[in-house]
Scaffold this motif. Structure first.
Motif, short mmCIF file in Angstrom:
data_model
loop_
_atom_site.label_atom_id
_atom_site.label_comp_id
_atom_site.label_asym_id
_atom_site.label_seq_id
_atom_site.Cartn_x
_atom_site.Cartn_y
_atom_site.Cartn_z
N ILE A 37 1.73 -88.23 -109.86
CA ILE A 37 1.61 -86.66 -110.83
C ILE A 37 0.47 -85.76 -111.14
CG2 ILE A 37 2.60 -89.64 -112.18
CD1 ILE A 37 0.00 -88.93 -113.73
N GLY A 38 0.94 -84.83 -111.45
CA GLY A 38 -0.91 -84.14 -111.69
C GLY A 38 0.28 -82.68 -112.45
N PRO A 39 -0.36 -81.95 -112.91
CA PRO A 39 0.13 -80.59 -113.33
C PRO A 39 1.15 -80.04 -111.94
CG PRO A 39 -2.07 -80.50 -113.62
CD PRO A 39 -1.85 -81.94 -113.35
N SER A 40 1.44 -78.71 -112.68
CA SER A 40 1.99 -77.92 -111.57
C SER A 40 1.23 -77.44 -110.83
CB SER A 40 3.47 -76.84 -112.05
OG SER A 40 4.47 -77.01 -113.11
N GLY A 41 1.89 -76.94 -109.81
CA GLY A 41 0.79 -76.52 -108.58
C GLY A 41 -0.19 -77.28 -108.00
N CYS A 42 -0.59 -78.58 -108.67
CA CYS A 42 -2.21 -79.06 -108.01
C CYS A 42 -1.84 -79.53 -106.72
CB CYS A 42 -1.98 -80.54 -108.94
SG CYS A 42 -0.15 -81.42 -108.67
N GLY A 43 -0.26 -79.84 -105.57
CA GLY A 43 -0.62 -80.38 -104.65
C GLY A 43 0.36 -81.60 -103.95
N LYS A 44 1.08 -81.68 -105.28
CA LYS A 44 1.69 -82.94 -105.46
C LYS A 44 2.52 -82.98 -103.65
CE LYS A 44 3.71 -83.14 -108.90
NZ LYS A 44 3.44 -81.91 -110.16
N SER A 45 3.61 -81.94 -104.05
CA SER A 45 4.69 -81.92 -103.34
C SER A 45 3.85 -81.59 -101.73
CB SER A 45 5.74 -80.86 -103.72
OG SER A 45 6.58 -81.12 -104.84
N THR A 46 2.85 -80.63 -101.35
CA THR A 46 2.43 -80.80 -100.38
C THR A 46 1.54 -81.40 -99.65
OG1 THR A 46 1.95 -78.26 -101.36
CG2 THR A 46 0.94 -79.46 -99.13
N LEU A 47 1.25 -82.60 -100.93
CA LEU A 47 0.87 -83.66 -100.23
C LEU A 47 1.93 -84.65 -99.93
CD1 LEU A 47 -1.64 -85.97 -99.36
CD2 LEU A 47 -1.39 -86.53 -101.28
N VAL A 176 9.81 -95.61 -94.77
CA VAL A 176 8.51 -95.46 -95.62
C VAL A 176 10.24 -93.89 -96.29
CG1 VAL A 176 7.31 -93.63 -97.01
CG2 VAL A 176 7.37 -95.20 -94.47
N LEU A 177 10.61 -94.18 -97.34
CA LEU A 177 10.91 -93.07 -98.29
C LEU A 177 10.30 -92.04 -98.93
CD1 LEU A 177 14.76 -94.00 -99.48
CD2 LEU A 177 14.13 -92.50 -97.52
N LEU A 178 10.58 -90.48 -99.26
CA LEU A 178 9.66 -89.57 -100.06
C LEU A 178 10.79 -88.34 -101.03
CD1 LEU A 178 7.81 -88.00 -97.02
CD2 LEU A 178 7.24 -90.43 -98.06
N PHE A 179 10.22 -89.08 -102.22
CA PHE A 179 11.15 -88.49 -103.01
C PHE A 179 10.53 -87.05 -104.25
CE2 PHE A 179 13.01 -92.51 -102.35
CZ PHE A 179 14.34 -92.65 -102.70
N ASP A 180 11.18 -85.90 -103.82
CA ASP A 180 9.97 -85.09 -104.36
C ASP A 180 11.09 -85.01 -105.45
OD1 ASP A 180 8.81 -83.08 -105.10
OD2 ASP A 180 9.17 -81.43 -102.93
N GLU A 181 10.50 -85.33 -106.85
CA GLU A 181 11.95 -84.57 -108.35
C GLU A 181 13.07 -85.14 -107.61
OE1 GLU A 181 9.78 -82.17 -111.28
OE2 GLU A 181 8.73 -81.22 -108.59
N PRO A 182 13.58 -86.44 -107.31
CA PRO A 182 14.66 -86.80 -107.13
C PRO A 182 14.96 -86.76 -108.48
CG PRO A 182 13.43 -88.72 -107.22
CD PRO A 182 12.33 -87.83 -107.27
N THR A 183 15.26 -86.62 -109.90
CA THR A 183 16.12 -86.92 -111.16
C THR A 183 15.51 -85.18 -111.87
OG1 THR A 183 14.60 -87.77 -111.98
CG2 THR A 183 15.65 -89.17 -110.27
N SER A 184 14.91 -83.81 -111.38
CA SER A 184 14.45 -83.26 -112.01
C SER A 184 16.05 -82.40 -112.96
CB SER A 184 14.01 -82.82 -111.89
OG SER A 184 13.92 -82.08 -110.97
N ALA A 185 16.90 -83.03 -111.81
CA ALA A 185 17.83 -81.55 -111.59
C ALA A 185 18.84 -82.47 -112.69
CB ALA A 185 18.10 -81.29 -110.96
N LEU A 186 18.76 -83.80 -113.06
CA LEU A 186 20.11 -84.61 -113.32
C LEU A 186 20.43 -84.36 -115.14
CD1 LEU A 186 19.61 -87.37 -110.52
CD2 LEU A 186 20.96 -85.32 -110.77
N ASP A 187 21.39 -85.53 -115.47
CA ASP A 187 21.46 -85.43 -116.77
C ASP A 187 20.59 -87.21 -116.71
OD1 ASP A 187 23.23 -87.66 -116.47
OD2 ASP A 187 24.08 -86.51 -115.31
N PRO A 188 20.04 -87.60 -118.11
CA PRO A 188 19.77 -88.88 -117.98
C PRO A 188 20.71 -90.17 -117.80
CG PRO A 188 19.85 -87.86 -120.77
CD PRO A 188 20.50 -87.12 -119.36
N ILE A 189 21.93 -90.41 -117.86
CA ILE A 189 22.42 -91.67 -117.30
C ILE A 189 22.28 -91.06 -115.48
CG2 ILE A 189 25.09 -92.13 -117.02
CD1 ILE A 189 25.34 -90.85 -120.11
N SER A 190 22.49 -89.98 -115.10
CA SER A 190 21.93 -89.83 -113.59
C SER A 190 21.16 -90.81 -113.36
CB SER A 190 22.57 -88.53 -113.14
OG SER A 190 23.64 -88.35 -113.16
N THR A 191 20.20 -90.05 -114.09
CA THR A 191 18.16 -90.31 -113.87
C THR A 191 17.50 -91.77 -114.60
OG1 THR A 191 17.86 -88.09 -114.91
CG2 THR A 191 16.30 -90.39 -115.40
#
Length: 259
Positions: A37-47, A176-191
């Motif tokens: 977690i962390g604000p946008s641009g902090c390096g989460k997805s890069t890591l 290992v599975l890496l998930f990069d914001e996997p629900t950000s484009a989904l509705d609450p039920i799908s999330t």
């Protein structure tokens, strides 16, 4: 012993003077969910994307440090030392990735799930059929699609497409599975369905997930890493991060004072 152990890791994008990640030390625990977690641009997805070298699809990145990958038989390899194309293919089968936007291939539902299996050398039709079914059941999609496996995956809903992508990754039996914001484009039920699936999957795989949704991190993760401006500020069990953080920056972010 963690499945991935990130040691003194720094990452610099090509053409950039300063590193996007600085001296990161982070364990990804086996059969647990670790949230970044962390604000946008902090390096989460890069890591996250460094953990299976997906950045190397675009040349010129600079890595320093180690990312040690410990096999189930306890042998340890530094994935930053991988250089051959076949080694990259094997790495990404063993450390799969699910992206923010569902990425089904423009082919049938069956062929989407079978794609990685065929690359891995599975040619027997019976084995392919069985493993596709197991993967679809494992991603809670089988009941919805079992009677239309030959139809295009592009006709599925967004939530179904994301579960299909998870099935495609799970089919090759990753560690290992890496998930990069996997629900950000989904509705609450799908999330909710994806979150339940991720929690279920940790029985079989180790998971790292980038999320901007702190409620999601607190609901599903066992460990949480808080990042800020390319630094790892704090890492601990999720309940400690959310209820009793040690660092003021972590507390400020959790309580909404910045970011």
């Amino acid at each position: 012993m963690p499945v991935l152990n990130i040691k003194k890791f720094s990452f610099t994008y090509p053409g950039v003077d300063h590193p996007s990640l600085k001296n990161i030390n982070l364990p990804i625990k086996r059969h647990a969910i670790t949230a970044l977690i962390g604000p946008s641009g902090c390096g989460k997805s890069t890591l996250l994307r460094s953990m299976n070298r997906i950045h190397d699809l675009y040349p010129g990145n600079k890595y320093e440090g180690k990312i040690e990958f410990t096999d189930q038989d306890k042998s340890v390899n530094d994935i930053l030392q991988i250089k051959k194309e076949n080694e990259f293919i094997e790495l990404r089968q063993r450390i799969g990735m699910i992206f923010q936007k569902p990425t089904p291939f423009p082919m049938s539902i069956f062929d989407n799930v079978a794609y990685g299996l065929k690359i891995a050398g599975v040619k027997n039709k019976t084995e392919l059929t069985d493993r596709v079914e197991v993967a679809l059941k494992g991603s809670a999609l089988w009941k919805e699609v079992h009677d239309r496996l030959g139809k295009s995956a592009m006709g599925l809903s967004g939530g179904q497409q994301q579960r299909l992508c998870i099935a495609r990754a799970v089919a090759v039996k990753p560690e290992v599975l890496l998930f990069d914001e996997p629900t950000s484009a989904l509705d609450p039920i799908s999330t909710g369905a994806i979150e339940e699936l991720i929690v279920e999957l940790k029985k079989d795989v180790s998971i790292a997930i980038v999320t901007h949704n702190m409620q999601q991190a607190s609901r599903i993760s066992d460990y949480t890493a808080f990042m800020y401006l390319g630094d790892l500020v704090e890492f601990d069990k999720t309940e400690n991060i959310f209820l009793n953080p040690k660092e003021k920056k972590t507390e400020d972010y959790i309580t909404g004072r910045f970011g």
